[in-house]
Design a protein around this motif. Structure first.
Motif, mmCIF file in Angstrom:
data_model
loop_
_atom_site.group_PDB
_atom_site.id
_atom_site.type_symbol
_atom_site.label_atom_id
_atom_site.label_comp_id
_atom_site.label_asym_id
_atom_site.label_seq_id
_atom_site.Cartn_x
_atom_site.Cartn_y
_atom_site.Cartn_z
ATOM 1 N N GLY A 42 -10.196 -28.716 -8.220
ATOM 2 C CA GLY A 42 -10.086 -29.906 -9.054
ATOM 3 C C GLY A 42 -11.210 -30.890 -8.794
ATOM 4 O O GLY A 42 -11.795 -31.452 -9.733
ATOM 5 N N ILE A 43 -11.536 -31.099 -7.524
ATOM 6 C CA ILE A 43 -12.624 -32.008 -7.171
ATOM 7 C C ILE A 43 -13.951 -31.484 -7.728
ATOM 8 O O ILE A 43 -14.738 -32.225 -8.308
ATOM 9 N N ALA A 44 -14.193 -30.174 -7.547
ATOM 10 C CA ALA A 44 -15.432 -29.581 -8.039
ATOM 11 C C ALA A 44 -15.536 -29.675 -9.561
ATOM 12 O O ALA A 44 -16.594 -30.004 -10.103
ATOM 13 N N THR A 45 -14.429 -29.410 -10.236
ATOM 14 C CA THR A 45 -14.435 -29.460 -11.701
ATOM 15 C C THR A 45 -14.714 -30.873 -12.201
ATOM 16 O O THR A 45 -15.523 -31.080 -13.121
ATOM 17 N N ALA A 46 -14.056 -31.860 -11.600
ATOM 18 C CA ALA A 46 -14.247 -33.249 -12.023
ATOM 19 C C ALA A 46 -15.661 -33.730 -11.729
ATOM 20 O O ALA A 46 -16.308 -34.365 -12.582
ATOM 21 N N LEU A 57 -11.554 -37.008 -16.328
ATOM 22 C CA LEU A 57 -11.419 -35.633 -15.850
ATOM 23 C C LEU A 57 -10.415 -35.548 -14.700
ATOM 24 O O LEU A 57 -9.609 -34.604 -14.636
ATOM 25 N N CYS A 58 -10.460 -36.518 -13.784
ATOM 26 C CA CYS A 58 -9.517 -36.526 -12.661
ATOM 27 C C CYS A 58 -8.073 -36.635 -13.148
ATOM 28 O O CYS A 58 -7.174 -35.963 -12.630
ATOM 29 N N LEU A 59 -7.841 -37.498 -14.139
ATOM 30 C CA LEU A 59 -6.489 -37.652 -14.683
ATOM 31 C C LEU A 59 -6.043 -36.383 -15.403
ATOM 32 O O LEU A 59 -4.874 -35.964 -15.277
#
Length: 307
Positions: free
Chosen positions: A64-68, A242-244
């Motif tokens: 998730g961190i990488a994607t955001a 993106l994080c949300l």
């Protein structure tokens, strides 16, 4: 709100102190290049290695961190490319605008994370460093190589080698490797690196202030204004969205958004000068970004607490 301001203002106060020390010639001009070199090659790698080596990486939503984070860089890169006809600037100037859209000042990012988000937030930010440093370096070098005025066109292998030798990236990779292998921080060496890493933030922030060029900021025009809105406002907004969407936890969300909100790194000036970009424009972008971030980052930090 008061707690956030109390945590962030000392970070930016150190930048101001660095600027005043250089302007007043309290230290010789020869001090600052050495301080930057010490920070880049020694103290910041020590901080990143010690933090990642002992962190609980298994608890982090790595995908998730990488994607955001990488998604934010990708979207910002596309947006600045789409905006090129509107900006109506030369190719070298546009290469500097590309750098301004995506390169973060890691020194400020780690200081903000340490002040606001504690050890866990610092670990997330170190992960962001590991993801972002190679990505933005590749994009920036490609932009300068294709748009700059110099004939130097680095090959793929040369580009990858330069990225792989980045001391901040190497520190994150080695720290993560020690973590995964269960070694953690070795005795004696580990505490030594932790003590050494404590010098990274104050020296790094003083050097950021010493590098500010207010005369360049006064020459700023429409392109610098667009760059400032894009990097300091639009980029964190994209990251937050993106994080949300990905459902990242609060601290991870705050770390990613604040990292996306960082002003442009001073290393962008060096690359612009070496590879035929618009170095004067780059100096304006870096200075204006840094000065405006004194206002924008506390506001963004407050907003992340409200999400």
């Amino acid at each position: 709100m008061l707690a956030i301001l109390s945590a962030l203002l000392p970070t930016f106060a150190l930048i101001v102190v660095g600027y005043v020390l250089r302007e007043r010639r309290f230290l010789p001009d020869s001090f600052w290049p050495g301080a930057e070199k010490l920070t880049y090659f020694i103290t910041f790698p020590a901080l990143l290695f010690s933090n990642t080596a002992k962190a609980d990486l298994g608890s982090l939503p790595l995908l998730g961190i990488a994607t955001a984070m990488l998604g934010t860089i990708a979207i910002c890169t596309v947006l600045i490319l789409v905006a090129r006809p509107v900006l109506k600037v030369s190719a070298p100037t546009f290469s500097s605008l590309v750098q301004g859209a995506i390169r973060p000042n890691t020194y400020i990012g780690l200081a903000v994370a340490a002040a606001l988000l504690g050890t866990h937030g610092l670990t997330v930010t170190a992960l962001c460093v590991a993801l972002v440093v190679p990505t933005v370096n590749v994009i920036s070098v490609l932009a300068c190589a294709h748009l700059g005025e110099n004939d130097r066109k680095p090959g793929v292998l040369s580009l990858l080698r330069d990225v792989a030798k980045n001391p901040l990236l190497m520190a994150c990779v080695l720290g993560s490797l020690f973590n995964v292998l269960g070694i953690g921080l070795p005795p004696i060496v580990g505490p030594f690196l932790e003590v050494l890493g404590r010098a990274a933030l104050p020296i790094g922030l003083l050097a950021v202030g010493a590098g500010l060029d207010l005369s360049a900021a006064r020459r700023a025009g429409f392109p610098v204004g667009v760059s400032s809105i894009g990097k300091l406002v639009l980029s964190p907004a994209i990251a937050a969205g993106l994080c949300l969407m990905l459902g990242l936890p609060d601290i991870e969300l705050a770390a990613v958004v604040l990292y996306a909100a960082l002003p442009c790194s001073a290393s962008a000036y060096v690359l612009a000068r070496l590879m035929g970009g618009d170095a004067q424009m780059m100096a304006s972008i870096i200075t204006v970004h840094t000065l405006l971030a004194i206002i924008t980052m506390p506001v963004i930090a407050i907003l992340t607490q409200a999400v």
